[in-house]
Design a protein around this motif. Structure first.
Motif, PDB file in Angstrom:
ATOM      1  N   GLN A   1     -17.600  31.795   5.473  1.00 43.14           N
ATOM      2  CA  GLN A   1     -18.510  31.610   5.045  1.00 43.14           C
ATOM      3  C   GLN A   1     -19.820  32.633   4.823  1.00 43.14           C
ATOM      4  O   GLN A   1     -20.735  33.241   4.195  1.00 43.14           O
ATOM      5  CB  GLN A   1     -18.827  30.011   3.930  1.00 43.14           C
ATOM      6  CG  GLN A   1     -18.480  29.258   3.662  1.00 43.14           C
ATOM      7  CD  GLN A   1     -18.452  28.545   3.164  1.00 43.14           C
ATOM      8  OE1 GLN A   1     -19.325  27.075   2.831  1.00 43.14           O
ATOM      9  NE2 GLN A   1     -17.763  27.568   2.182  1.00 43.14           N
TER      10      GLN A   1
ATOM     11  N   ASP B   1     -13.022  24.208  11.515  1.00 42.62           N
ATOM     12  CA  ASP B   1     -13.703  23.976  10.482  1.00 42.62           C
ATOM     13  C   ASP B   1     -13.396  25.973  10.136  1.00 42.62           C
ATOM     14  O   ASP B   1     -14.926  25.840  10.304  1.00 42.62           O
ATOM     15  CB  ASP B   1     -15.198  23.637  10.059  1.00 42.62           C
ATOM     16  CG  ASP B   1     -15.702  23.638   9.072  1.00 42.62           C
ATOM     17  OD1 ASP B   1     -14.899  24.193   7.574  1.00 42.62           O
ATOM     18  OD2 ASP B   1     -16.960  23.101   8.823  1.00 42.62           O
TER      19      ASP B   1
ATOM     20  N   SER C   1     -15.708  26.858   6.872  1.00 39.62           N
ATOM     21  CA  SER C   1     -16.791  27.021   6.397  1.00 39.62           C
ATOM     22  C   SER C   1     -17.131  28.472   7.212  1.00 39.62           C
ATOM     23  O   SER C   1     -18.485  28.815   6.898  1.00 39.62           O
ATOM     24  CB  SER C   1     -17.649  26.191   7.226  1.00 39.62           C
ATOM     25  OG  SER C   1     -17.802  24.671   6.544  1.00 39.62           O
TER      26      SER C   1
END
Length: 124
Positions: A50, A44, A47
């Motif tokens: 971010q 991931d 994510s």
């Protein structure tokens, strides 16, 4: 060449992290078992980007190394020194180990930590 990761790199970074963690841990810590949940977390990358700075080392158009640096106080940081940044997920493709890739990735992390005036770099 080291550059900041983009969405186009996410899949390659995720697979690199899973492969590096499985193979490295399997050799050094055979009692560690990688769960499907952990694999999904490593994959991931969107994510992670971010919150954290994620860089890749690209050679011949292929992502062969990566590292991530969470800012001080960021969600999910595990830095144990107040004001410290959290360095994680350093991985180099096994075909490219033993050269200058890790050093280049760590150098960019150190430069960024200095630029943001981090109190420390905590290794996870």
């Amino acid at each position: 060449m080291v550059r900041e990761a983009t969405a186009q790199d996410d899949r390659a970074i995720g697979e690199l992290l899973v492969a590096a963690f499985e193979k490295t841990y399997a050799r050094k810590m055979p009692e560690v078992v990688m769960s499907d949940t952990r694999r999904a977390e490593l994959r991931d990358v969107a994510s992670k980007r971010q919150v954290a700075k994620v860089w890749v080392y690209e050679r011949g158009g292929e992502v062969v190394g990566t590292v991530a640096l969470w800012p001080a106080g960021a969600p999910r940081t595990e830095a144990w020194i107040p004001g410290g940044v959290d360095l994680r997920h350093l991985a180099v493709d096994e075909r490219h180990r033993g050269g200058d890739i890790s050093r280049a990735l760590l150098d960019v992390c150190e430069a960024h930590a200095r630029a943001v005036r981090a109190k420390a770099v905590c290794l996870h």
